[in-house]
Design a protein around this motif. Sequence first.
Motif, PDB file in Angstrom:
ATOM      1  N   ARG A 156       0.751  -1.219  -0.038  1.00  0.00           N
ATOM      2  CA  ARG A 156       0.182   0.040   0.075  1.00  0.00           C
ATOM      3  C   ARG A 156       0.954   1.170   0.087  1.00  0.00           C
ATOM      4  O   ARG A 156       0.553   2.172  -0.681  1.00  0.00           O
ATOM      5  N   SER A 157       1.798   1.112   0.685  1.00  0.00           N
ATOM      6  CA  SER A 157       2.748   2.564   0.800  1.00  0.00           C
ATOM      7  C   SER A 157       3.330   2.712  -0.595  1.00  0.00           C
ATOM      8  O   SER A 157       3.626   3.901  -0.714  1.00  0.00           O
ATOM      9  N   CYS A 158       3.527   1.812  -1.653  1.00  0.00           N
ATOM     10  CA  CYS A 158       4.019   2.192  -2.644  1.00  0.00           C
ATOM     11  C   CYS A 158       3.070   2.326  -3.963  1.00  0.00           C
ATOM     12  O   CYS A 158       3.256   2.986  -4.558  1.00  0.00           O
ATOM     13  N   ALA A 159       1.954   1.661  -3.504  1.00  0.00           N
ATOM     14  CA  ALA A 159       0.708   1.347  -4.631  1.00  0.00           C
ATOM     15  C   ALA A 159       0.091   2.691  -4.625  1.00  0.00           C
ATOM     16  O   ALA A 159      -0.199   3.560  -5.566  1.00  0.00           O
ATOM     17  N   ILE A 160      -0.366   3.271  -3.449  1.00  0.00           N
ATOM     18  CA  ILE A 160      -1.024   4.647  -3.388  1.00  0.00           C
ATOM     19  C   ILE A 160      -0.300   5.821  -4.102  1.00  0.00           C
ATOM     20  O   ILE A 160      -1.209   6.233  -4.882  1.00  0.00           O
ATOM     21  N   PRO A 161       0.967   6.026  -3.935  1.00  0.00           N
ATOM     22  CA  PRO A 161       1.514   7.111  -4.558  1.00  0.00           C
ATOM     23  C   PRO A 161       1.475   6.794  -6.093  1.00  0.00           C
ATOM     24  O   PRO A 161       1.366   7.902  -6.987  1.00  0.00           O
ATOM     25  N   GLN A 162       1.594   5.524  -6.816  1.00  0.00           N
ATOM     26  CA  GLN A 162       1.544   5.512  -7.867  1.00  0.00           C
ATOM     27  C   GLN A 162       0.359   5.560  -8.644  1.00  0.00           C
ATOM     28  O   GLN A 162      -0.010   6.036  -9.828  1.00  0.00           O
ATOM     29  N   VAL A 163      -0.765   5.195  -7.898  1.00  0.00           N
ATOM     30  CA  VAL A 163      -2.185   5.437  -8.283  1.00  0.00           C
ATOM     31  C   VAL A 163      -2.502   7.052  -8.449  1.00  0.00           C
ATOM     32  O   VAL A 163      -3.173   7.557  -9.388  1.00  0.00           O
ATOM     33  N   MET A 164      -1.995   7.669  -7.489  1.00  0.00           N
ATOM     34  CA  MET A 164      -1.861   9.279  -7.457  1.00  0.00           C
ATOM     35  C   MET A 164      -1.289   9.821  -8.530  1.00  0.00           C
ATOM     36  O   MET A 164      -2.016  10.887  -9.195  1.00  0.00           O
ATOM     37  N   ALA A 165      -0.083   9.079  -8.763  1.00  0.00           N
ATOM     38  CA  ALA A 165       0.536   9.749 -10.118  1.00  0.00           C
ATOM     39  C   ALA A 165      -0.172   9.810 -11.334  1.00  0.00           C
ATOM     40  O   ALA A 165      -0.461  10.574 -12.224  1.00  0.00           O
ATOM     41  N   ILE A 166      -0.920   8.384 -11.726  1.00  0.00           N
ATOM     42  CA  ILE A 166      -1.315   8.271 -12.991  1.00  0.00           C
ATOM     43  C   ILE A 166      -2.886   9.059 -13.013  1.00  0.00           C
ATOM     44  O   ILE A 166      -3.235   9.801 -13.881  1.00  0.00           O
ATOM     45  N   GLY A 167      -3.490   9.438 -11.683  1.00  0.00           N
ATOM     46  CA  GLY A 167      -4.550  10.132 -11.662  1.00  0.00           C
ATOM     47  C   GLY A 167      -4.287  11.616 -11.846  1.00  0.00           C
ATOM     48  O   GLY A 167      -4.795  12.313 -12.369  1.00  0.00           O
ATOM     49  N   THR A 168      -2.897  11.926 -11.581  1.00  0.00           N
ATOM     50  CA  THR A 168      -2.579  13.547 -11.517  1.00  0.00           C
ATOM     51  C   THR A 168      -2.543  13.657 -13.176  1.00  0.00           C
ATOM     52  O   THR A 168      -2.616  14.808 -13.549  1.00  0.00           O
ATOM     53  N   PHE A 173      -0.371  25.563 -16.818  1.00  0.00           N
ATOM     54  CA  PHE A 173       0.323  26.858 -17.018  1.00  0.00           C
ATOM     55  C   PHE A 173      -0.187  28.030 -16.361  1.00  0.00           C
ATOM     56  O   PHE A 173       0.465  29.279 -16.602  1.00  0.00           O
ATOM     57  N   ARG A 174      -1.361  27.811 -15.774  1.00  0.00           N
ATOM     58  CA  ARG A 174      -2.129  28.792 -14.957  1.00  0.00           C
ATOM     59  C   ARG A 174      -2.003  28.877 -13.717  1.00  0.00           C
ATOM     60  O   ARG A 174      -2.262  29.753 -12.927  1.00  0.00           O
ATOM     61  N   GLY A 175      -2.040  27.569 -13.149  1.00  0.00           N
ATOM     62  CA  GLY A 175      -2.073  27.586 -11.494  1.00  0.00           C
ATOM     63  C   GLY A 175      -1.722  25.761 -11.152  1.00  0.00           C
ATOM     64  O   GLY A 175      -0.698  25.397 -11.831  1.00  0.00           O
ATOM     65  N   VAL A 176      -2.154  25.609 -10.086  1.00  0.00           N
ATOM     66  CA  VAL A 176      -1.583  24.256  -9.705  1.00  0.00           C
ATOM     67  C   VAL A 176      -2.877  23.140 -10.053  1.00  0.00           C
ATOM     68  O   VAL A 176      -3.900  23.424  -9.822  1.00  0.00           O
ATOM     69  N   VAL A 177      -2.677  22.092 -10.663  1.00  0.00           N
ATOM     70  CA  VAL A 177      -3.585  21.221 -10.944  1.00  0.00           C
ATOM     71  C   VAL A 177      -3.297  19.818  -9.820  1.00  0.00           C
ATOM     72  O   VAL A 177      -2.163  19.073 -10.069  1.00  0.00           O
ATOM     73  N   LYS A 178      -4.181  19.279  -9.371  1.00  0.00           N
ATOM     74  CA  LYS A 178      -4.345  18.172  -8.510  1.00  0.00           C
ATOM     75  C   LYS A 178      -5.249  17.533  -8.214  1.00  0.00           C
ATOM     76  O   LYS A 178      -6.237  18.054  -8.522  1.00  0.00           O
ATOM     77  N   MET A 179      -5.254  16.356  -7.766  1.00  0.00           N
ATOM     78  CA  MET A 179      -6.351  15.746  -7.648  1.00  0.00           C
ATOM     79  C   MET A 179      -7.288  16.024  -6.308  1.00  0.00           C
ATOM     80  O   MET A 179      -6.532  16.846  -5.523  1.00  0.00           O
ATOM     81  N   ARG A 180      -8.652  16.183  -6.477  1.00  0.00           N
ATOM     82  CA  ARG A 180      -9.477  16.855  -5.154  1.00  0.00           C
ATOM     83  C   ARG A 180      -9.410  16.057  -4.014  1.00  0.00           C
ATOM     84  O   ARG A 180      -8.703  14.545  -4.224  1.00  0.00           O
ATOM     85  N   ARG A 181      -9.632  16.406  -2.931  1.00  0.00           N
ATOM     86  CA  ARG A 181      -9.066  15.596  -1.725  1.00  0.00           C
ATOM     87  C   ARG A 181     -10.006  14.320  -1.561  1.00  0.00           C
ATOM     88  O   ARG A 181      -9.424  13.366  -1.073  1.00  0.00           O
ATOM     89  N   GLY A 182     -11.035  14.473  -1.852  1.00  0.00           N
ATOM     90  CA  GLY A 182     -12.303  13.325  -1.838  1.00  0.00           C
ATOM     91  C   GLY A 182     -11.619  12.153  -2.953  1.00  0.00           C
ATOM     92  O   GLY A 182     -11.724  11.128  -2.441  1.00  0.00           O
ATOM     93  N   LEU A 183     -11.305  12.477  -3.836  1.00  0.00           N
ATOM     94  CA  LEU A 183     -10.978  11.451  -4.903  1.00  0.00           C
ATOM     95  C   LEU A 183      -9.462  10.700  -4.255  1.00  0.00           C
ATOM     96  O   LEU A 183      -9.316   9.567  -4.427  1.00  0.00           O
ATOM     97  N   SER A 184      -8.616  11.711  -3.563  1.00  0.00           N
ATOM     98  CA  SER A 184      -7.290  11.304  -3.051  1.00  0.00           C
ATOM     99  C   SER A 184      -7.733  10.263  -1.923  1.00  0.00           C
ATOM    100  O   SER A 184      -7.178   9.235  -1.823  1.00  0.00           O
ATOM    101  N   ALA A 185      -8.774  10.511  -1.027  1.00  0.00           N
ATOM    102  CA  ALA A 185      -9.256   9.761  -0.026  1.00  0.00           C
ATOM    103  C   ALA A 185      -9.725   8.580  -0.563  1.00  0.00           C
ATOM    104  O   ALA A 185      -9.430   7.366   0.241  1.00  0.00           O
TER     105      ALA A 185
END
Length: 410
Positions: free
Chosen positions: A281-293, A304-316
């Motif tokens: 889990r410690s390795c898999a979760i960041p990888q899934v977050m990366a493909i999602g990002t 190019f205009r600001g910060v793009v990141k996964m919303r908190r609920g999706l991260s959870a």
Amino acid sequence: MGEIVRHPNELYPLMKLLIVAKQAEKETPSQPNWRFCYLMLRNISRSFSLVIQQLPLHLRDAVCVFYLVLRALDTVEDDTSIAREVKVPILIAFHRHIYNHQWHFSCGINAYKDLMDQFHHVSTAFLELGKNYQEVIEDITMRMGEGMAKFINKEIETIDDYEEYCHFVAGLAGLGLSKLFHASGKEDLAPDSLPNAVGLFLQKTNIIRDYLEDINEVPKCRMYWPRQIWSKYVNKLEYLKLEENSVKAVQCLNDMVTNALSHVEDCLVCLSTLHDPAIFRSCAIPQVMAIGTLAMCYNNIKVFRGVVKMRRGLSAKVFDQTRTMSDVYGAFSHFSYILKSKVDNNDPNATNTLKRIEAIMKTCSDSGTMHKRNKPSYIPTLIIVFFVIVAVLLAYLPVKRTWTLGTNWE
């Protein structure tokens, strides 16, 4: 609240994650040095902090210290206000400084400055680790410091330079984690190419996402996108953020995302070799977050205009549902479909991008495990809506204390 209303199925995993975060806070060690390390880890990266809290205690301590040592090294490299003649010797000697519990060097900002000013806590904690863990951390720190020093005086011109730089700053971190897992007796030692790919995939995702932050860095911008890619679209890397170059900027962005996707198949192989559920889990979760990002960043001018990141609920949701390899295949397949739906056939890299995405989707499909994906039964939608309504009402009631939902996820 708007995000929860639009995505009510994310409320329950978000609540669960907040409970996990609260529990982790209660379990913060009382010893001063270890307390500093875990509080600092939480301040720098709350999401990673929650992930490593799942590890067995002795391995958790080693990974915590390893992360903070590398973040400190990275802070020295990132601080553009430090003169090269000062920075390079520190980077090269950093692996020796971790044995000196009195050493510190003031640089960085915010939590990173606190880390550097009080680095003696990290050094003292490092000296309490087992010798097998110390040797891994020292070796990776030495190799990473030398690699960073090399690129202080070297621009990232070619794709080969890009690969080498990402290897030094992240591939080695993946290799170090693999060696720490092996030193704990929990995992077999993976071939170097696999944990290296895991590190490269995360690093390239961060470099893509952080374009605007890096290019606007003062007193001097940081440029990690390779000239071999961006020079096909603009004459200077900073021109990508100009509105008149929006079309070219998105094409360049898509080129960069396509390059990052080349590491996915090795990442999946690496994850499939892990046996211990907590380590997995410690390795898999960041990888899934990366493909999602990457799915969010692809073809998205907002990079190019600001910060793009996964919303908190999706991260959870990712945190809650990533438990088995079938979950990983399912998530990568899902985000690959999103990527595929965003490909514009007029994009100069469309053919290559689609080829990469289809290869990932085939790997996931050929695994034959996606039907086993963990799909927890969340509370019914009506109950979720009820909680949302109650939360909205409470927000308008006079109270003495303000509650917030979490923090930014990195």
